[in-house]
Write a protein that holds these residues in place. Structure first.
Motif, PDB file in Angstrom:
ATOM      1  N   SER A 107     -24.797  94.199 -42.778  1.00  0.00           N
ATOM      2  CA  SER A 107     -23.995  94.682 -41.741  1.00  0.00           C
ATOM      3  C   SER A 107     -23.959  93.912 -40.499  1.00  0.00           C
ATOM      4  O   SER A 107     -22.885  93.840 -39.707  1.00  0.00           O
ATOM      5  CB  SER A 107     -24.367  96.265 -41.480  1.00  0.00           C
ATOM      6  OG  SER A 107     -25.678  96.240 -41.225  1.00  0.00           O
ATOM      7  N   GLU A 109     -25.794  95.018 -38.102  1.00  0.00           N
ATOM      8  CA  GLU A 109     -25.587  96.251 -37.306  1.00  0.00           C
ATOM      9  C   GLU A 109     -26.911  97.129 -37.460  1.00  0.00           C
ATOM     10  O   GLU A 109     -27.104  97.919 -36.734  1.00  0.00           O
ATOM     11  CB  GLU A 109     -24.736  97.165 -37.340  1.00  0.00           C
ATOM     12  CG  GLU A 109     -23.365  96.538 -37.141  1.00  0.00           C
ATOM     13  CD  GLU A 109     -23.013  95.926 -35.753  1.00  0.00           C
ATOM     14  OE1 GLU A 109     -23.606  96.401 -34.868  1.00  0.00           O
ATOM     15  OE2 GLU A 109     -22.034  95.070 -35.819  1.00  0.00           O
ATOM     16  N   THR A 110     -27.877  96.883 -38.373  1.00  0.00           N
ATOM     17  CA  THR A 110     -29.139  97.612 -38.590  1.00  0.00           C
ATOM     18  C   THR A 110     -29.991  97.649 -37.354  1.00  0.00           C
ATOM     19  O   THR A 110     -30.543  96.607 -36.698  1.00  0.00           O
ATOM     20  CB  THR A 110     -29.903  96.850 -39.724  1.00  0.00           C
ATOM     21  OG1 THR A 110     -29.044  96.977 -41.003  1.00  0.00           O
ATOM     22  CG2 THR A 110     -31.278  97.781 -40.142  1.00  0.00           C
ATOM     23  N   ALA A 111     -30.216  98.951 -36.861  1.00  0.00           N
ATOM     24  CA  ALA A 111     -30.867  98.846 -35.399  1.00  0.00           C
ATOM     25  C   ALA A 111     -32.384  98.225 -35.408  1.00  0.00           C
ATOM     26  O   ALA A 111     -32.815  97.438 -34.664  1.00  0.00           O
ATOM     27  CB  ALA A 111     -31.164 100.591 -35.013  1.00  0.00           C
ATOM     28  N   SER A 136     -20.836  90.570 -36.001  1.00  0.00           N
ATOM     29  CA  SER A 136     -21.521  91.702 -35.990  1.00  0.00           C
ATOM     30  C   SER A 136     -22.573  91.480 -34.692  1.00  0.00           C
ATOM     31  O   SER A 136     -22.681  90.498 -34.359  1.00  0.00           O
ATOM     32  CB  SER A 136     -22.160  91.783 -37.229  1.00  0.00           C
ATOM     33  OG  SER A 136     -22.768  90.937 -37.633  1.00  0.00           O
ATOM     34  N   SER A 137     -23.158  92.599 -34.473  1.00  0.00           N
ATOM     35  CA  SER A 137     -24.107  92.546 -33.283  1.00  0.00           C
ATOM     36  C   SER A 137     -25.136  91.668 -33.352  1.00  0.00           C
ATOM     37  O   SER A 137     -25.643  90.737 -32.431  1.00  0.00           O
ATOM     38  CB  SER A 137     -24.724  93.877 -32.968  1.00  0.00           C
ATOM     39  OG  SER A 137     -23.771  94.785 -32.727  1.00  0.00           O
ATOM     40  N   SER A 363     -24.184 101.324 -42.899  1.00  0.00           N
ATOM     41  CA  SER A 363     -25.068 100.713 -41.949  1.00  0.00           C
ATOM     42  C   SER A 363     -25.910 101.833 -41.067  1.00  0.00           C
ATOM     43  O   SER A 363     -25.400 102.544 -40.483  1.00  0.00           O
ATOM     44  CB  SER A 363     -24.405  99.629 -40.967  1.00  0.00           C
ATOM     45  OG  SER A 363     -23.413 100.291 -40.124  1.00  0.00           O
ATOM     46  N   THR A 365     -27.464 102.250 -38.203  1.00  0.00           N
ATOM     47  CA  THR A 365     -27.462 101.993 -36.655  1.00  0.00           C
ATOM     48  C   THR A 365     -28.513 102.880 -35.691  1.00  0.00           C
ATOM     49  O   THR A 365     -28.395 102.588 -34.622  1.00  0.00           O
ATOM     50  CB  THR A 365     -26.163 102.093 -35.988  1.00  0.00           C
ATOM     51  OG1 THR A 365     -25.604 103.236 -36.600  1.00  0.00           O
ATOM     52  CG2 THR A 365     -25.332 101.043 -36.590  1.00  0.00           C
TER      53      THR A 365
END
Ligand code: F6R
Length: 367
Positions: A107, A109-111, A136-137, A363, A365
């Motif tokens: 993703s 985006e996984t925190a 993505s981030s 995802s 987050t």
């Protein structure tokens, strides 16, 4: 949008010949004998001079990371550590500007993975991303990276993203090994030819195991536990097989390196315990044979994933799933496919919501 498949997960399992091919497209130039990856090449000195590579990820992506460790250490001879992002970030890890940190995330985006990367960046490490979702981030905060190009993955259980991650890690390991001189040209050429042949072999394994895994699945609908065993490169594949089963079918499953069996899990084995054992010819086969004998003596139900024409393990197994041969280092890419199908059909027969398993999000987050 499911392309005629009943679930996204099944569609995505069947997309793997294409997604693995797409991941290699423009990168693996077999005729020229080169692997082209700008993200690696532009920073190749960072990798070459790295004290070590630290791979951080969660879940399925962490399993890919474990296989990445075996690949990079074997072919590029650079020390690798693999960590759960959540553990790494909270244990005051030792990181220096001589470290290269690779984050693997479908993703992006996984925190926990994101936070671990930020920490590594603050401490001066060079950070590299292997993400599937473009822009993505994680893809944005990394210094460089390689996208997996597996296409959108909708099913919560990761399938094609996993095999695409393994493909990227293979390309990176071979490229670095070739560059730093640890991988000779002849071996490099034969490995890239094997890589190039993977999409066809995945297609073959999909067609030869689709009905078979369905019929095996019917016999295990009421199972309450499963063990998955493998050695070497297929030890993480066993972990991943177990994770697929537990997350979508809600059957408890554990993956283990096969040799660890005698250090505890063997106590669980009786005639009610199904054991999936990954036993390709190349990859500690003789050792696996003796593990299978130990299981057989305790009457465990053996589901063996073996190469075509296998005899020793197949004779002892209750169910045999044949897969095409490949180099040991790529065998998880092929062996994972029937394990995805097996988990899928067990879950379907149990009436589970395969694409949206309870309690899970695509995802994660939040930490
Ligand atoms: C399992 C699964 C999860 C993810 C994990 C990391 O099928 O999908 O274990 O692998 O949440 O997610 P990404 O790769 O997006 O960072």
């Amino acid at each position: 949008e499911k392309g005629g498949y009943e679930h996204f997960m099944l569609k995505e399992i069947f997309e793997q010949p294409k997604s693995v091919h797409d991941t290699m497209r423009g990168r693996l130039l077999v005729d020229e004998g080169i692997i082209k990856m700008a993200g690696i090449w532009d920073h190749v000195e960072k990798f070459k001079n790295a004290n070590r590579i630290i791979i951080i990820a969660c879940g399925t992506s962490w399993h890919a990371g474990l296989i990445g460790e075996y690949l990079i250490e074997e072919y590029a001879r650079i020390p690798v550590e693999v960590e759960y992002a959540s553990e790494f970030r909270y244990r005051n890890p030792i990181i220096t500007d001589k470290d290269v940190v690779i984050a693997i995330s479908q993703s992006g985006e996984t925190a926990d993975t994101m936070a671990a990367l930020k920490l590594a960046k603050e401490k001066g490490a060079f950070i590299y991303g292997i993400c599937n979702v473009v822009d993505s981030s994680i893809a944005r905060i990394t210094d460089a990276g390689s996208y997996t190009h597996a296409g959108p993955e909708i099913g919560v259980a990761s399938t094609k993203a996993f095999t695409a991650q393994l493909t990227i890690l293979s390309l990176i390991a071979l490229k670095l090994g070739k560059h730093n001189g640890n991988l000779g040209n002849a071996e490099f050429m034969s490995l890239i030819a094997e890589l190039n042949a993977l999409p066809k072999k995945i297609e073959e394994v999909l067609s030869t195991t689709h009905e078979l895994t369905q019929s095996i699945a019917k016999d295990f609908v009421n199972a309450t536990n499963f063990l998955y065993l493998g050695r070497g490169y297929n030890y993480p594949a066993a972990l991943e097989g177990a994770l697929k089963l537990k997350e979508i079918s809600y059957i408890h499953a554990e993956g283990y390196p096969a040799a660890e069996m005698k250090h505890g899990p063997i106590a669980l084995i009786d005639e009610n315990m199904p054991i999936v054992i990954i036993a390709p010819k190349k990859g500690h086969y003789d050792k696996i044979v003796s593990n299978v004998q130990e299981i057989k003596a305790r009457r465990g139900k053996i589901i063996a994933v073996v190469n075509k024409g296998d005899q020793q393990v197949s004779e002892m197994a209750d169910y045999v799933i044949e897969i095409p041969e490949t180099s040991e280092c790529f065998s998880p890419i092929i062996a994972s496919v029937p394990l995805q199908l097996l988990a899928y059909y067990i879950a379907v027969y149990r009436g589970a919501n395969v694409d949206q398993p309870r309690n899970l999000a695509k995802s994660v987050t939040v930490e």
